[in-house]
Design an enzyme around this catalytic site. Structure first.
Site, PDB file in Angstrom:
ATOM      1  N   GLU A   1       0.835  -1.215   0.000  1.00 52.63           N
ATOM      2  CA  GLU A   1       0.000   0.000   0.000  1.00 52.63           C
ATOM      3  C   GLU A   1       0.863   1.255   0.000  1.00 52.63           C
ATOM      4  OE1 GLU A   1      -2.890  -0.656   3.162  1.00 52.63           O
ATOM      5  OE2 GLU A   1      -3.940  -2.112   1.898  1.00 52.63           O
TER       6      GLU A   1
ATOM      7  N   ALA B   1       0.757   5.748   1.077  1.00 46.73           N
ATOM      8  CA  ALA B   1       0.074   6.862   1.736  1.00 46.73           C
ATOM      9  C   ALA B   1      -0.852   7.580   0.745  1.00 46.73           C
ATOM     10  CB  ALA B   1       1.084   7.834   2.326  1.00 46.73           C
TER      11      ALA B   1
ATOM     12  N   TYR C   1      -3.314   6.539  -1.456  1.00 49.06           N
ATOM     13  CA  TYR C   1      -3.986   5.234  -1.524  1.00 49.06           C
ATOM     14  C   TYR C   1      -4.042   4.563  -2.910  1.00 49.06           C
ATOM     15  CZ  TYR C   1      -5.660   6.119   3.291  1.00 49.06           C
ATOM     16  OH  TYR C   1      -5.747   6.359   4.631  1.00 49.06           O
TER      17      TYR C   1
ATOM     18  N   CYS D   1      -1.687  -4.599  -5.593  1.00 45.20           N
ATOM     19  CA  CYS D   1      -2.201  -5.860  -5.044  1.00 45.20           C
ATOM     20  C   CYS D   1      -1.119  -6.951  -5.063  1.00 45.20           C
ATOM     21  CB  CYS D   1      -3.374  -6.364  -5.870  1.00 45.20           C
ATOM     22  SG  CYS D   1      -4.819  -5.308  -5.793  1.00 45.20           S
TER      23      CYS D   1
ATOM     24  N   GLU E   1      -1.265  -9.975  -6.118  1.00 44.90           N
ATOM     25  CA  GLU E   1      -1.187 -10.743  -7.370  1.00 44.90           C
ATOM     26  C   GLU E   1      -0.254 -10.048  -8.367  1.00 44.90           C
ATOM     27  OE1 GLU E   1      -3.867  -9.820  -5.712  1.00 44.90           O
ATOM     28  OE2 GLU E   1      -5.569 -11.162  -6.003  1.00 44.90           O
TER      29      GLU E   1
ATOM     30  N   CYS F   1      -8.972  -8.675  -7.718  1.00 46.65           N
ATOM     31  CA  CYS F   1      -9.730  -7.487  -8.151  1.00 46.65           C
ATOM     32  C   CYS F   1      -9.730  -7.416  -9.680  1.00 46.65           C
ATOM     33  CB  CYS F   1      -9.129  -6.220  -7.540  1.00 46.65           C
ATOM     34  SG  CYS F   1      -7.634  -5.650  -8.371  1.00 46.65           S
TER      35      CYS F   1
HETATM   36  N1  THU Z   1      -5.875  -6.539  -2.538  1.00 44.27           N
HETATM   37  C1  THU Z   1      -5.014  -7.432  -3.093  1.00 44.27           C
HETATM   38  O1  THU Z   1      -3.807  -7.428  -2.809  1.00 44.27           O
HETATM   39  N2  THU Z   1      -5.517  -8.332  -3.972  1.00 44.27           N
HETATM   40  C2  THU Z   1      -6.829  -8.429  -4.306  1.00 44.27           C
HETATM   41  O2  THU Z   1      -7.156  -9.217  -5.168  1.00 44.27           O
HETATM   42  C3  THU Z   1      -7.826  -7.607  -3.628  1.00 44.27           C
HETATM   43  C4  THU Z   1      -7.296  -6.488  -2.821  1.00 44.27           C
HETATM   44  C5  THU Z   1      -5.333  -5.558  -1.585  1.00 44.27           C
HETATM   45  C6  THU Z   1      -5.351  -4.133  -2.058  1.00 44.27           C
HETATM   46  C7  THU Z   1      -5.294  -3.393  -0.743  1.00 44.27           C
HETATM   47  O3  THU Z   1      -3.950  -3.328  -0.308  1.00 44.27           O
HETATM   48  C8  THU Z   1      -6.055  -4.295   0.218  1.00 44.27           C
HETATM   49  O4  THU Z   1      -6.096  -5.565  -0.401  1.00 44.27           O
HETATM   50  C9  THU Z   1      -7.475  -3.826   0.503  1.00 44.27           C
HETATM   51  O5  THU Z   1      -8.180  -3.602  -0.658  1.00 44.27           O
END
Ligand code: THU
Length: 169
Positions: A75, A77, A79, A84, A86, A117
């Site tokens: 993540e 700061a 946002y 992700c 993956e 996602c």
């Molecule tokens: N996130 C992932 O890493 N993979 C996904 O498939 C869904 C969401 C992460 C993004 C963010 O850091 C946190 O989960 C909350 O959305």
């Protein structure tokens, strides 16, 4: 949850060896590959940098030629800049020269399991066959498995693009 109520969600219990066996058969994975993907994506949750959401995600991918690559969500700061798990795992594979990915596994601390996602589905689409398994583990190590084409129907991929220069300007 009992295994019959898990089945309602298409969730396969991790303590059901015959179900895991049939997953491996259906999706062209060896039992050892499935075990590695499972263990690695769960372990990769520990590498998550998620101070804002506190939602840990771990991913592991296996390339066609063997090696595994793992990642956690990262993540920021600011946002929307976050990445992700993956895409972290896949980027590691691709940047090391492994562009053909055989399977993707992802783990979270929730149940039922989280699925990749929309942005990740498209990112995966670039490097996986439409038939490739996407294995999603929940907090209890139970899982749902679907093919890429099932989580991203009617997708847009590299083969849809005409050769550069062939389109009228
Ligand atoms: N996130 C992932 O890493 N993979 C996904 O498939 C869904 C969401 C992460 C993004 C963010 O850091 C946190 O989960 C909350 O959305």
């Amino acid at each position: 949850m009992s295994s019959s109520s898990l089945a309602q969600f298409g969730i396969i219990a991790s303590n059901d060896p015959s179900a895991i066996e049939s997953t491996c058969r259906d999706y062209g994975l060896s039992r050892a590959e499935f075990k590695q993907l499972h263990e690695r994506c769960v372990a990769a949750k520990s590498s998550a940098y998620c101070p804002y959401s506190k939602f840990r995600v771990g991913a592991s991918v296996i390339s066609d030629d063997g090696p595994y690559f793992d990642g956690g969500n990262i993540e920021n700061a600011s946002y929307p800049v976050g990445t992700c798990a993956e895409r972290v795992a896949l980027s590691k594979a691709v940047s090391e020269g492994h562009r053909k990915i055989k399977a993707v596994a992802v783990a979270t601390d929730i149940s039922p399991p989280a699925s990749p996602c929309g942005m990740c589905r498209q990112f995966i689409r670039e490097f996986c066959d439409l038939k490739s398994p996407i294995i999603m583990f929940d907090k209890n190590d139970n899982y749902v498995v679907l093919r890429l084409e099932e989580i991203l129907p009617m997708s847009f991929g590299p083969e849809a693009l005409p050769p550069p220069g062939s389109l009228k300007s």
